[in-house]
Design an enzyme around this catalytic site. Sequence first.
Site, PDB file in Angstrom:
ATOM      1  N   ARG A  22       0.874  -1.306   0.048  1.00 46.12           N
ATOM      2  CA  ARG A  22       0.041  -0.075   0.130  1.00 46.12           C
ATOM      3  C   ARG A  22       0.854   1.187   0.048  1.00 46.12           C
ATOM      4  NH1 ARG A  22      -4.821  -0.141   4.121  1.00 46.12           N
ATOM      5  NH2 ARG A  22      -5.187  -2.157   2.993  1.00 46.12           N
ATOM      6  N   SER A 113      -7.967  -0.448   0.626  1.00 49.97           N
ATOM      7  CA  SER A 113      -9.132  -0.502   1.328  1.00 49.97           C
ATOM      8  C   SER A 113      -9.785   1.026   1.811  1.00 49.97           C
ATOM      9  CB  SER A 113      -8.359  -1.214   2.905  1.00 49.97           C
ATOM     10  OG  SER A 113      -9.672  -1.501   3.740  1.00 49.97           O
ATOM     11  N   HIS A 114      -9.776   1.300   3.228  1.00 47.61           N
ATOM     12  CA  HIS A 114     -10.538   2.336   3.697  1.00 47.61           C
ATOM     13  C   HIS A 114      -9.440   3.681   3.304  1.00 47.61           C
ATOM     14  CE1 HIS A 114      -7.933   0.472   6.435  1.00 47.61           C
ATOM     15  NE2 HIS A 114      -7.491   1.662   6.990  1.00 47.61           N
ATOM     16  N   LYS A 126      -3.141  -6.415  -3.411  1.00 52.60           N
ATOM     17  CA  LYS A 126      -3.024  -7.477  -2.749  1.00 52.60           C
ATOM     18  C   LYS A 126      -2.965  -8.734  -3.337  1.00 52.60           C
ATOM     19  CE  LYS A 126      -6.977  -6.663  -0.449  1.00 52.60           C
ATOM     20  NZ  LYS A 126      -8.116  -6.769   0.556  1.00 52.60           N
ATOM     21  N   ASP A 278     -16.624  -0.452   3.753  1.00 53.69           N
ATOM     22  CA  ASP A 278     -15.378   0.534   3.280  1.00 53.69           C
ATOM     23  C   ASP A 278     -14.998   0.420   1.791  1.00 53.69           C
ATOM     24  OD1 ASP A 278     -14.299  -2.201   3.373  1.00 53.69           O
ATOM     25  OD2 ASP A 278     -12.300  -1.246   3.822  1.00 53.69           O
ATOM     26  N   ASP A 280     -12.978  -1.299  -0.183  1.00 63.16           N
ATOM     27  CA  ASP A 280     -13.050  -2.542  -1.067  1.00 63.16           C
ATOM     28  C   ASP A 280     -14.129  -3.418  -0.277  1.00 63.16           C
ATOM     29  OD1 ASP A 280     -11.713  -2.627   1.505  1.00 63.16           O
ATOM     30  OD2 ASP A 280     -10.403  -4.474   0.602  1.00 63.16           O
ATOM     31  N   ASP A 282     -14.774  -4.916   2.734  1.00 62.57           N
ATOM     32  CA  ASP A 282     -14.901  -5.913   3.529  1.00 62.57           C
ATOM     33  C   ASP A 282     -15.060  -5.545   5.202  1.00 62.57           C
ATOM     34  OD1 ASP A 282     -12.372  -4.423   3.822  1.00 62.57           O
ATOM     35  OD2 ASP A 282     -10.976  -6.095   3.417  1.00 62.57           O
ATOM     36  N   ARG A 283     -15.186  -4.239   5.216  1.00 65.93           N
ATOM     37  CA  ARG A 283     -15.228  -3.841   6.564  1.00 65.93           C
ATOM     38  C   ARG A 283     -16.666  -3.481   6.743  1.00 65.93           C
ATOM     39  NH1 ARG A 283     -10.584   0.127   8.907  1.00 65.93           N
ATOM     40  NH2 ARG A 283      -8.886  -1.391   8.613  1.00 65.93           N
ATOM     41  N   THR A 345      -3.173  -9.085  14.552  1.00 66.42           N
ATOM     42  CA  THR A 345      -3.950  -8.354  13.887  1.00 66.42           C
ATOM     43  C   THR A 345      -3.728  -8.280  12.230  1.00 66.42           C
ATOM     44  OG1 THR A 345      -3.979  -6.437  15.368  1.00 66.42           O
ATOM     45  CG2 THR A 345      -4.231  -5.918  12.974  1.00 66.42           C
ATOM     46  N   GLU A 364     -12.537  -8.794  13.752  1.00 65.12           N
ATOM     47  CA  GLU A 364     -11.436  -7.761  14.401  1.00 65.12           C
ATOM     48  C   GLU A 364     -12.285  -6.484  14.938  1.00 65.12           C
ATOM     49  OE1 GLU A 364      -7.260  -7.738  12.587  1.00 65.12           O
ATOM     50  OE2 GLU A 364      -8.746  -7.589  10.656  1.00 65.12           O
ATOM     51  N   GLU A 365     -11.636  -5.896  15.668  1.00 67.38           N
ATOM     52  CA  GLU A 365     -12.090  -4.491  16.361  1.00 67.38           C
ATOM     53  C   GLU A 365     -12.152  -3.645  15.027  1.00 67.38           C
ATOM     54  OE1 GLU A 365     -10.101  -1.899  16.391  1.00 67.38           O
ATOM     55  OE2 GLU A 365      -8.599  -3.064  15.654  1.00 67.38           O
ATOM     56  N   LYS A 377     -12.709 -10.871   5.299  1.00 71.56           N
ATOM     57  CA  LYS A 377     -13.745 -10.214   5.821  1.00 71.56           C
ATOM     58  C   LYS A 377     -14.783  -9.682   4.929  1.00 71.56           C
ATOM     59  CE  LYS A 377     -11.041  -6.082   6.840  1.00 71.56           C
ATOM     60  NZ  LYS A 377      -9.734  -6.108   7.619  1.00 71.56           N
ATOM     61  N   ARG A 497      -1.748   2.918  17.478  1.00 72.85           N
ATOM     62  CA  ARG A 497      -3.177   2.164  17.877  1.00 72.85           C
ATOM     63  C   ARG A 497      -3.077   2.172  19.384  1.00 72.85           C
ATOM     64  NH1 ARG A 497      -5.204   2.825  13.029  1.00 72.85           N
ATOM     65  NH2 ARG A 497      -4.538   1.574  11.345  1.00 72.85           N
TER      66      ARG A 497
HETATM   67  C1  G1P Z   1      -5.910  -2.144   9.932  1.00 78.20           C
HETATM   68  C2  G1P Z   1      -6.431  -2.789  11.220  1.00 78.20           C
HETATM   69  C3  G1P Z   1      -6.714  -4.447  10.978  1.00 78.20           C
HETATM   70  C4  G1P Z   1      -7.084  -4.893   9.534  1.00 78.20           C
HETATM   71  C5  G1P Z   1      -6.336  -4.182   8.536  1.00 78.20           C
HETATM   72  C6  G1P Z   1      -6.662  -4.425   7.239  1.00 78.20           C
HETATM   73  O1  G1P Z   1      -4.470  -2.661  10.099  1.00 78.20           O
HETATM   74  O2  G1P Z   1      -6.150  -2.453  12.400  1.00 78.20           O
HETATM   75  O3  G1P Z   1      -7.244  -4.878  11.881  1.00 78.20           O
HETATM   76  O4  G1P Z   1      -6.870  -6.183   9.344  1.00 78.20           O
HETATM   77  O5  G1P Z   1      -6.085  -2.754   8.693  1.00 78.20           O
HETATM   78  O6  G1P Z   1      -8.103  -3.921   6.951  1.00 78.20           O
HETATM   79  P1  G1P Z   1      -3.372  -1.833  10.982  1.00 78.20           P
HETATM   80  O7  G1P Z   1      -3.229  -0.595  10.165  1.00 78.20           O
HETATM   81  O8  G1P Z   1      -3.800  -1.625  12.418  1.00 78.20           O
HETATM   82  O9  G1P Z   1      -2.013  -2.434  10.674  1.00 78.20           O
HETATM   83 ZN    ZN Z   2     -10.892  -2.967   3.583  1.00 75.36          ZN
END
Ligand code: G1P
Ligand code: ZN
Length: 544
Positions: A22, A113-114, A126, A278, A280, A282-283, A345, A364-365, A377, A497
């Site tokens: 990324r 992703s987001h 990916k 989000d 892509d 998955d969230r 994670t 995941e949180e 996800k 975090r």
């Molecule tokens: C973050 C989230 C993690 C998730 C990932 C991809 O990763 O915390 O749970 O799997 O995005 O969506 P991080 O930026 O914390 O490494």
């Molecule tokens: Zn995503």
Amino acid sequence: MNLEIVNCTPYTDQKPGTSGLRKSVKQFQRPDYLQTYIQAIFNTLEDREGSTLILGGDGRYFNREAIQIILRMASANGIGHVFVGKAGILSTPAASHLIRKKQALGGIILSASHNPGGPDGDFGVKFNVSNGGPASETFTDTVYQNACVVEQYRIRPIKPIPLDKEGVYDLFGMKIEVIDSVQDYMELMESIFDFDKIGQLLQSDSFKMRFDAMHAVTGPYAKRIFEQRLGAPEGTVFHAQPLANFGGGHPDPNQAHAKELMNQLYTNQGIAFGAASDGDGDRNMILGNHFFVTPSDSLAVLAANATLVPGYKQGIAGIARSMPTSQAPDLVAQKLGVPYFETPTGWKFFGNLLDAGQITLCGEESFGTSSNHIREKDGVWAVLFWLNLLAEKQDSVENIVRQHWAEYGRNYYSRHDYEAISSASGNIIMEHLRQQLATLAGTMIRGKMIRAADDFSYTDPVDGSVSEHQGIRILFEDGSRLIFRLSGTGTQGATLRVYLEQYEADVANHDQDTQEVLSDLIEIAEALGKVKELSGREAPDVIT
Ligand code: G1P
Ligand code: ZN
């Protein structure tokens, strides 16, 4: 024939993070940057000759150009057959499903992703392997090593493939099928959920739902599934058109970034259920009327009620959650008498457990939830799961969650993010914490006794592989937890975090403000981590 072998200079920064490579779009636009990374992937895939590949992305800026380049390189690298989502669109869960369904060697998913998109935003690549899940660390390490030394890449001449209509094409001997991005995924959802019951709920006058697609990939999926197939009124899905820059927004479904959805659910418009996904797809974020469901609680509620959904009516084999996710799902697993697992994670750690049949649900949180139906996800799946529960229980989101807390206790939970601090500060904070680890256990701080403190290490129960340094954990006698880790998905500096969790068994105390309940832990985090002092930040940038 028509094979071009292009000399290139390798880049040394193509190390994949939590979810693939990324970088900013600008970085991806450096000469041959995408090409060297894609070649490194192909070089890692020794059995690629004649194989099938799935290709698509979240529609962000640079998606289409990247797809045309990857198709030409796939042909030059001996791939036999590529399935591409129409308009270059495939959500991450849909791609995971297609890899499995088409028995592909793997899939290339173009997404950050987001993270925001557009010429000044981010882009990402990916690679998912044949089980449909993200490649293992061993695989991505090899890709990285290959990327560091790649001096040539293979490509075919330009032959633009029309991506906007379904069809079958030939690219110098490689078959390309441009397919409907939604159909296969929708059929999978129909095989899991009770679409008749959900349809009745969505069509009833007394139930209103809003789904915020955030101008990202789930727009076409949500329109087709919720409105066209299940009969929800038009307008249920908004921000439905995928845009290359996500309409200037930040396509992350949380309270901070899905503001319009929050407004709709937190004013008196009588909307019973709100959800968002989000970039892509998955969230997921789940909201009731004036009510936010933490992703950790969401996983726990789905697990506790899984047998109400046709696809899980036989019960679940087990549950896995990432380490920083709250312990609410563990309580459900204990009660059900099924195993539960705590993984680092990132979704890649769930794959082995799912493949081995040791778990059915995982999450995941960070607003990620899914099951053994794919190996990623899945945002729309989580929304359908909630709708199926609402249709069965004929009760509100809030009541369902409150009843859950009454039965299991409430895990107050929050995550504080300090975004884009300098890499140096991020490392100093983590190092400072690491140095205290040996002496923390047995100390009392702000009236709380520390039971244990460590740098989380995980041994995969299926293949025995070990992943170290997965986050600093400070565990208290009363079950509270404080976790610090650096993000592996950011593209600027470091993102720290801080995860906070406190358990409350007594139902009389279930109506408090989360940040207030966590205020002691927030102070302890500052005392131990010196985050403000060492990062120069007054407060977190995002609180979820
Ligand atoms: C973050 C989230 C993690 C998730 C990932 C991809 O990763 O915390 O749970 O799997 O995005 O969506 P991080 O930026 O914390 O490494
Ligand atoms: Zn995503």
